[in-house]
Motif scaffolding. Structure first.
Motif, mmCIF file in Angstrom:
data_model
loop_
_atom_site.group_PDB
_atom_site.id
_atom_site.type_symbol
_atom_site.label_atom_id
_atom_site.label_comp_id
_atom_site.label_asym_id
_atom_site.label_seq_id
_atom_site.Cartn_x
_atom_site.Cartn_y
_atom_site.Cartn_z
ATOM 1 N N THR A 1 -19.723 10.949 -75.802
ATOM 2 C CA THR A 1 -19.451 12.382 -75.708
ATOM 3 C C THR A 1 -18.568 12.655 -74.489
ATOM 4 O OG1 THR A 1 -20.441 14.579 -75.907
ATOM 5 C CG2 THR A 1 -21.447 13.101 -74.286
ATOM 6 N N ALA A 2 -17.871 13.794 -74.543
ATOM 7 C CA ALA A 2 -17.123 14.314 -73.379
ATOM 8 C C ALA A 2 -16.144 13.307 -72.797
ATOM 9 C CB ALA A 2 -18.101 14.814 -72.310
ATOM 10 N N GLU A 3 -15.442 12.604 -73.687
ATOM 11 C CA GLU A 3 -14.412 11.684 -73.210
ATOM 12 C C GLU A 3 -13.239 12.440 -72.602
ATOM 13 O OE1 GLU A 3 -10.738 9.153 -73.434
ATOM 14 O OE2 GLU A 3 -11.135 11.050 -74.418
ATOM 15 N N GLU A 4 -12.851 13.526 -73.298
ATOM 16 C CA GLU A 4 -11.564 14.162 -72.970
ATOM 17 C C GLU A 4 -11.520 14.768 -71.565
ATOM 18 O OE1 GLU A 4 -9.049 13.501 -74.453
ATOM 19 O OE2 GLU A 4 -9.365 13.304 -76.602
ATOM 20 N N LEU A 5 -12.656 15.159 -71.069
ATOM 21 C CA LEU A 5 -12.627 15.759 -69.729
ATOM 22 C C LEU A 5 -12.981 14.752 -68.639
ATOM 23 C CD1 LEU A 5 -13.913 19.334 -70.557
ATOM 24 C CD2 LEU A 5 -11.685 18.750 -69.631
ATOM 25 N N GLY A 6 -12.872 13.452 -68.959
ATOM 26 C CA GLY A 6 -13.030 12.443 -67.904
ATOM 27 C C GLY A 6 -14.070 11.374 -68.178
ATOM 28 N N LEU A 7 -14.197 10.925 -69.424
ATOM 29 C CA LEU A 7 -15.065 9.781 -69.779
ATOM 30 C C LEU A 7 -16.505 10.027 -69.330
ATOM 31 C CD1 LEU A 7 -12.724 6.954 -68.333
ATOM 32 C CD2 LEU A 7 -12.400 8.260 -70.430
ATOM 33 N N ILE A 8 -16.943 11.288 -69.422
ATOM 34 C CA ILE A 8 -18.246 11.677 -68.854
ATOM 35 C C ILE A 8 -19.380 10.916 -69.533
ATOM 36 C CG2 ILE A 8 -19.679 13.641 -68.165
ATOM 37 C CD1 ILE A 8 -16.838 14.097 -67.284
ATOM 38 N N GLY A 9 -19.320 10.828 -70.851
ATOM 39 C CA GLY A 9 -20.377 10.135 -71.588
ATOM 40 C C GLY A 9 -20.432 8.653 -71.240
ATOM 41 N N ALA A 10 -19.300 8.029 -71.151
ATOM 42 C CA ALA A 10 -19.261 6.591 -70.858
ATOM 43 C C ALA A 10 -19.779 6.309 -69.448
ATOM 44 C CB ALA A 10 -17.834 6.070 -71.028
ATOM 45 N N TYR A 11 -19.386 7.147 -68.490
ATOM 46 C CA TYR A 11 -19.903 6.961 -67.124
ATOM 47 C C TYR A 11 -21.427 7.079 -67.096
ATOM 48 C CZ TYR A 11 -15.450 6.732 -64.602
ATOM 49 O OH TYR A 11 -14.237 6.322 -64.108
ATOM 50 N N ALA A 12 -21.965 8.048 -67.843
ATOM 51 C CA ALA A 12 -23.416 8.262 -67.861
ATOM 52 C C ALA A 12 -24.121 7.059 -68.482
ATOM 53 C CB ALA A 12 -23.746 9.536 -68.643
ATOM 54 N N TYR A 13 -23.551 6.520 -69.554
ATOM 55 C CA TYR A 13 -24.154 5.354 -70.208
ATOM 56 C C TYR A 13 -24.132 4.146 -69.274
ATOM 57 C CZ TYR A 13 -24.969 1.658 -73.656
ATOM 58 O OH TYR A 13 -25.475 0.572 -74.334
ATOM 59 N N GLU A 14 -22.993 3.974 -68.629
ATOM 60 C CA GLU A 14 -22.860 2.813 -67.735
ATOM 61 C C GLU A 14 -23.919 2.884 -66.632
ATOM 62 O OE1 GLU A 14 -21.828 0.125 -64.676
ATOM 63 O OE2 GLU A 14 -21.829 2.295 -64.348
ATOM 64 N N LYS A 15 -24.129 4.095 -66.087
ATOM 65 C CA LYS A 15 -25.093 4.282 -64.998
ATOM 66 C C LYS A 15 -26.512 4.041 -65.511
ATOM 67 C CE LYS A 15 -26.200 7.621 -61.405
ATOM 68 N NZ LYS A 15 -26.143 9.041 -61.058
ATOM 69 N N ALA A 16 -26.817 4.627 -66.672
ATOM 70 C CA ALA A 16 -28.179 4.544 -67.206
ATOM 71 C C ALA A 16 -28.538 3.117 -67.639
ATOM 72 C CB ALA A 16 -28.333 5.501 -68.391
ATOM 73 N N HIS A 17 -27.535 2.347 -68.029
ATOM 74 C CA HIS A 17 -27.802 1.008 -68.581
ATOM 75 C C HIS A 17 -27.312 -0.110 -67.660
ATOM 76 C CE1 HIS A 17 -29.088 2.409 -72.635
ATOM 77 N NE2 HIS A 17 -28.340 3.463 -72.307
ATOM 78 N N ARG A 18 -27.023 0.247 -66.415
ATOM 79 C CA ARG A 18 -26.449 -0.760 -65.508
ATOM 80 C C ARG A 18 -27.380 -1.959 -65.326
ATOM 81 N NH1 ARG A 18 -24.216 1.996 -60.350
ATOM 82 N NH2 ARG A 18 -22.897 2.992 -61.934
ATOM 83 N N HIS A 19 -28.697 -1.687 -65.280
ATOM 84 C CA HIS A 19 -29.672 -2.751 -65.032
ATOM 85 C C HIS A 19 -29.686 -3.791 -66.160
ATOM 86 C CE1 HIS A 19 -31.646 0.236 -67.576
ATOM 87 N NE2 HIS A 19 -32.447 -0.734 -68.010
ATOM 88 N N GLU A 20 -29.169 -3.398 -67.322
ATOM 89 C CA GLU A 20 -29.170 -4.351 -68.444
ATOM 90 C C GLU A 20 -27.752 -4.669 -68.912
ATOM 91 O OE1 GLU A 20 -31.427 -2.386 -71.534
ATOM 92 O OE2 GLU A 20 -30.183 -0.581 -71.408
ATOM 93 N N SER A 21 -26.815 -4.486 -67.977
ATOM 94 C CA SER A 21 -25.418 -4.643 -68.391
ATOM 95 C C SER A 21 -25.089 -6.100 -68.737
ATOM 96 C CB SER A 21 -24.465 -4.113 -67.317
ATOM 97 O OG SER A 21 -24.446 -5.000 -66.224
ATOM 98 N N ASP A 22 -25.892 -7.039 -68.232
ATOM 99 C CA ASP A 22 -25.658 -8.449 -68.595
ATOM 100 C C ASP A 22 -25.830 -8.663 -70.092
ATOM 101 O OD1 ASP A 22 -25.160 -9.049 -66.035
ATOM 102 O OD2 ASP A 22 -27.093 -10.023 -65.629
#
Lengths: 473, 473
Positions: free
Chosen positions: A335-356
């Motif tokens: 969600t909210a890609e167009e105004l600055g990748l907002i959804g992707a940043y949130a996912y990356e933060k929320a799932h950082r601990h399992e990013s491996d």
């Protein structure tokens, strides 16, 4: 040596050199992968054929296009922070459940709602003319009475920097660079207001970032740098930008009146995660993705309806064919890609601990014209594996591997961190003709090209998710 | 026969057949023209080279483009019946006088002034969406509160005719034919309202007459047939027409709200005639022409600024080079073409008594992209002469003769009456992308292509005006 000899020897040298270059590349990847892995990859040829046949000639034929059309016709534009975007997310969840896919999670996050109000630019001098305009994302409003000021035109930031502040102060800056590549020219859109404001300009306009136009303005995101006064900022059609540039170059004064209004709030939206759980390593992920939000102009059919729907299609097709790979295939609708990748940043933060656990991450957000291959980021071995997989798609002309450091827009956050991933490489020469305009509609989409894209996307995801080896970092 | 023999014989047959076809054509025109006339025509090769060199590489290089840009940037759109059109006519007269050409006459005539007011179409069902619209010329207004009605979609007039009146009555008709050729598809624009009204429709819309769009509506003329109630009529972008068609085809109801206002008055405008008097037969005319009025949308750079300026350039270039032919070269700037060839009809009527003096009449009104040759109407001998002249333009790839019964739009009135004439045949595949839209701007024009067009136009006019023989009827 006679002439025949010379020709023969020359040809021999050319052939020998070509062979050397080819062999060198082949040898490198062959050595890295080893015969066993290569053989394993080629073992997927039948599965690949099954998927291609089902999508291109079988029961799934035209399905991607028809579902996309129904979706786009029903919702139209789906700007970040709107109710229509949330309804369209609900719709996609229902559509997925109808396919018997029930591992669906949504993750809430705060997103900006930038609402465009009245926007009007009128040239007052040397003659009265309406200027074709679209405000840029997050632009502030003008005062209620608007702004009336003289225009100063720059072809580059260097020209701006080399102009004394007093010549810029109080004026409207128009950046009129000729389009070269999106990645090169769009800095005038994303940073233009900040740089103009720093020199004392009262507003900032940019020649739309496109190689072609029928008087078409192109919106897009921009951000105000810290410490500068935010000034109203908009894109104008290249025709109007060139008109103003010509008049300006003749030494005539150009005066514009700008009225632009907008509203910025914070709302809640959701990323959507759909899992086709892996049989052996369900915790390991091969992600296919596109964004569900769009700009407020156009219908978001191309940006990124096509990417959304081929990513939706991947788990759906695999489920239908009962092709369940070892690892989980996860479709993500950002969600909210167009105004600055907002959804992707949130996912990356929320799932950082399992990013491996992200084995490979894929995104389609540059059009779903005929697929040509993948733009791949990652280690040499990662690229060798993907390159070998791509060789399976010679029959549909989708075997090209483009090397990129951090492919993708949303997934650039991940690939930039060294997670192996790829964006769809497709025949998108006209992509920027329609990008962020009222012309982003179903008319840009082609049923057969969408079938090819969905089939390719699904088969690549399946193979990578099912290989005995992880894609190495 | 061995293989070499077979190949040889086959080739011989092919060569012989080609030669036969070629010779047949060549012989016919050769017989009709005779060696002397052909030799005379080829005697103009040096003059042709002189003109081409002067315009393409000499002092006139880029002049046509630069003057067109100044004109278009200064005046913009020049609709029939407006003050800006009259000022643009005055400007062209001044520009011509600056070149020492003073045989300038203007001829007044009454023209319609159709003024577009607010135009807005909103889809109300199944969802709210703005529809991209441009009213058609002479359309009546809606009532002040607008019209709200269901849409019925037709792909052809046959479909409309085969539908019972009661299914059409009270509805908004949308014609959504796929574009084939302008001349085939534009009947839905020109006659659509009349046919829809006869079936009881309350308004008539047409899918814009174009093969390509970025959500671009295309206006154009239409006329109400006698005895039908005039109903509001407009073109909508092909994307919106296709959206409505898809929803309609799914069996869903589409409801539109239409508000359209306009005003129709009668005003006075002028045709402009610029003569470069012939040395031997000044009463005999070779006419070069384009129209100076434009639609109210766009800038009238392509339609028909380019045609206007290459026709302006012809006497100017000849004057500058002191190439004064035997007959008069007359440049005509037609007025009020867009609302029904009003200027051309008036000229034909006023000059009918001397119409025998029109030796050849030329018009450029389908773009001034790279010239390819001429579309020629007239007798066999007329076409043979023009065809022989065109052979001189091989070096710029402008030797093609297209046979047409009544070439041209304005000059169609004359060529339809058997007066020999030609319209510019040019590389205009994209012409209808921009035609009658906001995208008709200087960005469509190319300086080098305009140079080629002006040079070709001038040299052809000179040669025909200077030949010892008239172009026969």
């Amino acid at each position: 040596m006679n002439i025949v000899h010379i020709v023969f020897v020359t040809l021999s040298i050319i052939v020998a050199n070509e062979a050397k270059v080819l062999n060198k590349n082949v040898d490198t990847c062959q050595e890295i992968l080893g015969d066993e892995l290569i053989e394993e990859i080629w073992g997927y040829e039948n599965v690949k054929d099954e998927i291609l046949k089902y999508v291109i000639d079988g029961d799934f034929k035209r399905k991607t296009y028809d579902e996309l059309a129904k979706f786009v016709d029903k919702f139209g534009a789906r700007p970040s922070g709107t109710e229509v975007l949330e309804k369209s997310i609900d719709y996609m969840i229902d559509l997925t459940r109808e396919e018997g896919l029930n591992d669906i999670v949504t993750e809430e996050l705060e997103v900006p709602r930038w609402e465009r109000g009245e926007e009007r630019i009128t040239m007052l001098e040397p003659r009265v003319k309406d200027i074709s305009v679209l405000g840029l994302g997050r632009s502030v409003s003008t005062p209620p009475e608007g702004i009336t000021a003289e225009v100063i035109v720059f072809k580059s930031f260097d020209e701006l920097e080399n102009t004394p502040d007093e010549k810029v102060a109080g004026k409207i800056v128009l950046y009129a660079p000729i389009f070269t590549k999106y990645g090169e020219t769009n800095k005038y859109r994303t940073q233009g207001a900040t740089k103009a404001s720093a020199k004392g300009a009262v507003a900032s306009l940019v020649r739309s970032i496109t190689p072609f136009s029928i008087n078409t303005p192109h919106t897009g995101s921009q951000t105000y740098g810290e410490g500068v006064i935010p000034i109203p900022t908009a894109a104008i059609a290249i025709e109007d930008a060139d008109l103003i540039s010509r008049i300006h170059a003749r030494g005539e004064k150009v005066v514009l009146h700008i009225r632009m209004f907008s509203n910025l709030e914070t709302k809640v939206s959701r990323n959507t995660l759909i899992d086709l759980k892996g049989t052996q390593n369900p915790e390991k992920l091969v992600i296919v993705s596109g964004h569900i939000d769009s700009w407020d102009v156009g219908q978001g059919a191309m940006d990124d309806g096509g990417g959304l729907f081929i990513s939706w299609a991947a788990p759906v097709i695999l489920k239908r064919l009962n092709l369940i790979p070892k690892r989980t295939v996860r479709a993500i609708f950002w969600t909210a890609e167009e105004l600055g990748l907002i959804g992707a940043y949130a996912y990356e933060k929320a799932h950082r601990h399992e990013s491996d656990n992200i084995n490979f991450i894929m995104e389609s957000d540059e059009g779903t014209f005929a697929p040509l291959g993948l733009a791949v980021g990652g280690s040499k071995k990662a690229r060798c594996i993907v390159g070998e997989v791509l060789k399976l798609f010679k029959s549909i002309n989708a075997s090209t591997l483009v090397e990129e450091d951090a492919p993708g827009s949303d997934i650039g956050i991940f690939t930039g961190n060294g997670i192996p991933g790829a964006s769809l490489h497709n025949d998108n020469a006209k992509y920027f003709w329609f990008h962020h305009t009222e012309g982003d509609t179903m008319n840009v989409e082609d049923p057969d090209e969408l079938d090819l894209g969905a089939a390719f996307w699904t088969a690549v995801a399946y193979i990578i998710a099912d290989l005995s080896e992880d894609i190495p970092r």
